[in-house]
Design a protein around this motif. Structure first.
Motif, short mmCIF file in Angstrom:
data_model
loop_
_atom_site.label_atom_id
_atom_site.label_comp_id
_atom_site.label_asym_id
_atom_site.label_seq_id
_atom_site.Cartn_x
_atom_site.Cartn_y
_atom_site.Cartn_z
N THR A 1 42.33 44.12 37.11
CA THR A 1 42.59 43.00 38.02
C THR A 1 41.32 42.60 38.75
O THR A 1 40.96 41.42 38.79
N ARG B 1 38.77 41.05 36.23
CA ARG B 1 39.14 39.70 35.79
C ARG B 1 38.95 38.69 36.90
O ARG B 1 38.52 37.56 36.67
N TYR B 2 39.27 39.10 38.13
CA TYR B 2 39.16 38.16 39.23
C TYR B 2 37.70 37.79 39.46
O TYR B 2 37.35 36.61 39.51
N PRO C 1 38.60 30.71 39.38
CA PRO C 1 39.30 31.88 39.90
C PRO C 1 40.63 32.05 39.18
O PRO C 1 41.26 31.07 38.79
N GLY C 2 41.06 33.26 39.01
CA GLY C 2 42.33 33.52 38.32
C GLY C 2 42.20 34.78 37.50
O GLY C 2 41.20 35.47 37.58
N PHE C 3 43.22 35.07 36.73
CA PHE C 3 43.21 36.33 35.99
C PHE C 3 43.42 36.11 34.51
O PHE C 3 44.01 36.91 33.82
N THR C 4 42.94 35.00 34.00
CA THR C 4 43.22 34.68 32.59
C THR C 4 42.41 35.56 31.64
O THR C 4 41.54 36.30 32.05
#
Lengths: 466, 466
Positions: free
Chosen positions: A205, A208-209, A218-221
């Protein structure tokens, strides 16, 4: 009650390791990226092509040599992959010297310099090792005194730290957990599972962030955006046979890759023993650095030759036929695409197993993914040429060469390392899961082939050689 | 050499189990589907609503009773989930009677009748058990005499068969492998890993092929098509907090669910002991069958109440806001969507833990996924109402309620069963993987909450009660 205290502290430890690993991994990625950008700027200080090549070459040598220097004076044992060492430690063999503070520092800066120089190397193996060192160093601090004395718990924490390493390198938590099972040699304590999962999710997490915030949005894709359209990703039985054939090919190539590495290692050791002049690691780095610089020079065969392993993987896994999409290197399409893929695959096949002999922290996971992706893409492009618009495919679903690239990537790395969790890691870093069945089958056939031909995977081979 | 022979036969065994399991699972799915279609036709034999309800109710009772009759005369021990039994067997306790041919037949037809009747039940637990029985029966045949005498190998094969069961029920091979690790109580022999992977991939491939060929198009695509757009699936930190809250809620609900089941079980046993008249399983089936018929009657609260768990999951996980898309039940949109979701969740929360008391092979995995999905969807719809177009979300990415539904589904089932592999199973059955980080975090929080409140998951609770 005592057990509960231990459990709470273990939970806290793994969350801490996860957060630090995620931050460290993304910082290293950013540093490596910036070193690459600096190399491009440095090269363009002069105008004529030969001068540019020289600067490109000098930059690589300086950065790589400083990495080797740094490693050799602080912790020579921190060179190489680190996963063979981790396997030994988790199966209970004490190799305390590889888990100290010095190794921590050397690993961090060594990997950054090795990859930032532009060599075709990876960060996964050393980073997994790095996470274990981190867990070990944290346990040694007074804060974690409650879990220090329990040797069994220490093993569990180190196993979970392996999962954190993989997870925060790729943002692939499930693959990380499976990898930590495969690293354990005979019996996996199922208590590990919870801790590994916890640490892996935290690490992935955070990574990825930060990674997404820096490089995209920004995001966790996911990392490799494949743009597969689920409705079009239908694979029939004919295609499954091609995937199996791809797996078989990758299995054979994987074994050859390991043997090539062993041959290089033995040759280098013989030179070291017999000659006074050629035993320096700087010389080894000079030789492979120069070869790398010649082969990967963007203005020689095409800019795709200079792509970093991750960038190449992203290009090769692109779903659409290439003419339609935006690529990191447009020159894939120049001249003959098959010739381009062949040269790319050949160069990686020779460079990777030999480059990892350099005594600096370095891995081969992502580089061998890019090698496998080029082999797979070749399969996909040839299949598309032969089979598209024939009755052999279901409902005229066109062949998607990107899926072959992804399957080839996973199968190649899995065959080299003899680990099935590669499939899950690759699956997680792509933005789509319609290709899971072909992926798992290709990997299964690849690993079965590799294991049938040779009982030694890369990590076992490296352990044995050392 | 002897070991090599054993290895080859083990490989052959698991491929065989995989192929049979894939075919059997898809055949059962088709039979269940056809029984449901027949129920719809039967109901429409008359015209007035009350007559239709009566036929709808009679059909359920006849099919369910025949399943109970069948179970009670052939193998009464084959009722229920089967996973608690598998846990005992894999940890080395001999319960030979639950692995015989009779149980095989009863499980196959019992599950089909239980689900085909229209009860809110699942097939996963019994199907996992079924695969173990299949492996056990195959090993007992003369063909596999080479691996019969080795007790350790038998354990490994049964463990791998669990993975095959999960894989060929959902088409989720990786989840299957992880599940087989979680079923093993203390130490997982890493040799299992290869066999479990092999069987799981075979089973999942066969199942997906047959299932897709029958229900959609030939191919190996995923089951629940979520239509998430990877570029829009970016989750910021605010959303992660909502996901964690969802996980916490699901954890609490999951524990209540297990307690409700235990309460129902104890009450039923007390009735059995004290009364001569009310001890028949047919009466139990009559009571819950009638309640189910009233609550799920499509013309009472809406056709969504009659959806099978899998269909409901697919509707709830639909990415877009519902007005735009095609749903299996359009009536979700009638009246108030929150009221509809609430009634759906409430009905499932009461029906599922009580229905599984009926002595017929039945599970709760997919039903509790649909329960969790409705809770998650509610969270998602409320969040969308409150947060969309506010500065709390990154770059105006709208909230995707379908992602909340999927995360809720996984977290609810994971909290009920105390298994983390649920996350991976749910991840694999959806056609997209941009939501893996929220999914894993929701499940992590859910399982942590559930374990903190109660040490008994559903399987442990059922074991203890029996």
């Amino acid at each position: 009650s005592h057990e509960l205290i231990q459990r709470n502290w273990s939970t806290f430890l793994l969350v801490t390791v996860g957060v630090i690993a995620g931050l460290l991994s993304s910082s290293m990625d950013i540093a490596i990226f910036q070193l690459g950008v600096a190399r491009g700027k440095f090269m363009h200080l002069v105008d004529n092509p030969f001068g540019q090549w020289c600067l490109w070459w000098i930059y690589l040598l300086i950065v790589l040599w400083s990495g080797i220097f740094f490693t050799s004076i602080l912790a020579p044992q921190a060179g190489g992959s680190g996963i063979p060492e981790m396997k030994s430690i988790i199966s209970g063999i004490h190799l305390k010297y590889v888990l100290g503070y010095r190794a921590l520092v050397v690993k961090t800066f060594g990997i950054t310099l090795a990859l930032g120089s532009g060599m075709i190397l990876g960060k996964e193996g050393p980073f997994v090792h790095l996470c274990c060192i981190m867990a070990n160093c944290l346990i040694r601090t007074p804060l974690f005194r409650h879990i220090r004395k329990n040797d069994f718990l220490l093993q569990i924490m180190l196993g979970a730290a392996c999962a954190v390493g993989v997870a925060s390198h790729f943002g692939a938590p499930v693959g990380g957990v499976l990898f930590s099972i495969e690293v354990t040699s005979t019996y996996y304590p199922t208590r590990n599972y919870w801790y590994a999962y916890l640490g892996a999710v935290t690490g992935a997490t955070v990574w990825r962030y930060v990674w997404n915030s820096y490089f995209t949005h920004p995001g966790f894709t996911s990392i490799v955006t494949t743009h597969f359209v689920p409705e079009r990703s239908r694979f029939g039985l004919v295609e499954l046979c091609i995937f199996a054939l791809l797996g078989f090919t990758c299995g054979c190539l994987g074994v050859t890759f390991v043997k090539l590495n062993a041959l290089g290692f033995r040759t280098w050791r013989r030179i070291m023993q017999n000659s006074k002049w050629f035993r320096s690691p700087y010389l080894l780095a000079f030789v492979f650095g120069t070869i790398t610089c010649i082969i990967t020079y963007p203005k020689l065969l095409g800019s795709f030759m200079a792509l970093s392993p991750a960038a190449a993987l992203s290009d090769l896994a692109n779903a659409e036929t290439w003419s339609e999409t935006s690529l990191k290197s447009k020159e894939w399409l120049n001249r003959n695409i098959f010739a381009n893929l062949f040269f790319f695959a050949l160069s990686r096949f020779i460079l990777i197993p030999l480059s990892i002999l350099i005594p600096i922290p370095c891995g081969l996971f992502v580089p061998s993914l890019s090698l496998g992706a080029s082999v797979g893409r070749m399969f996909g492009e040839i299949s598309a040429l032969l089979l598209d618009n024939t009755a052999l495919l279901f409902e005229n679903n066109p062949i998607i060469p990107g899926v072959y690239a992804i399957c080839g990537a996973a199968a190649m790395t899995a065959s080299i390392t003899h680990t099935l969790s590669t499939a899950v890691i690759v699956f997680e870093i792509t933005g789509n899961n319609s290709h899971i069945i072909p992926l798992l089958i290709t990997v299964l056939v690849g690993v079965a082939t590799a294991r049938k031909i040779s009982s030694l995977g890369m990590y076992e081979s490296l352990s044995k050689l050392k």
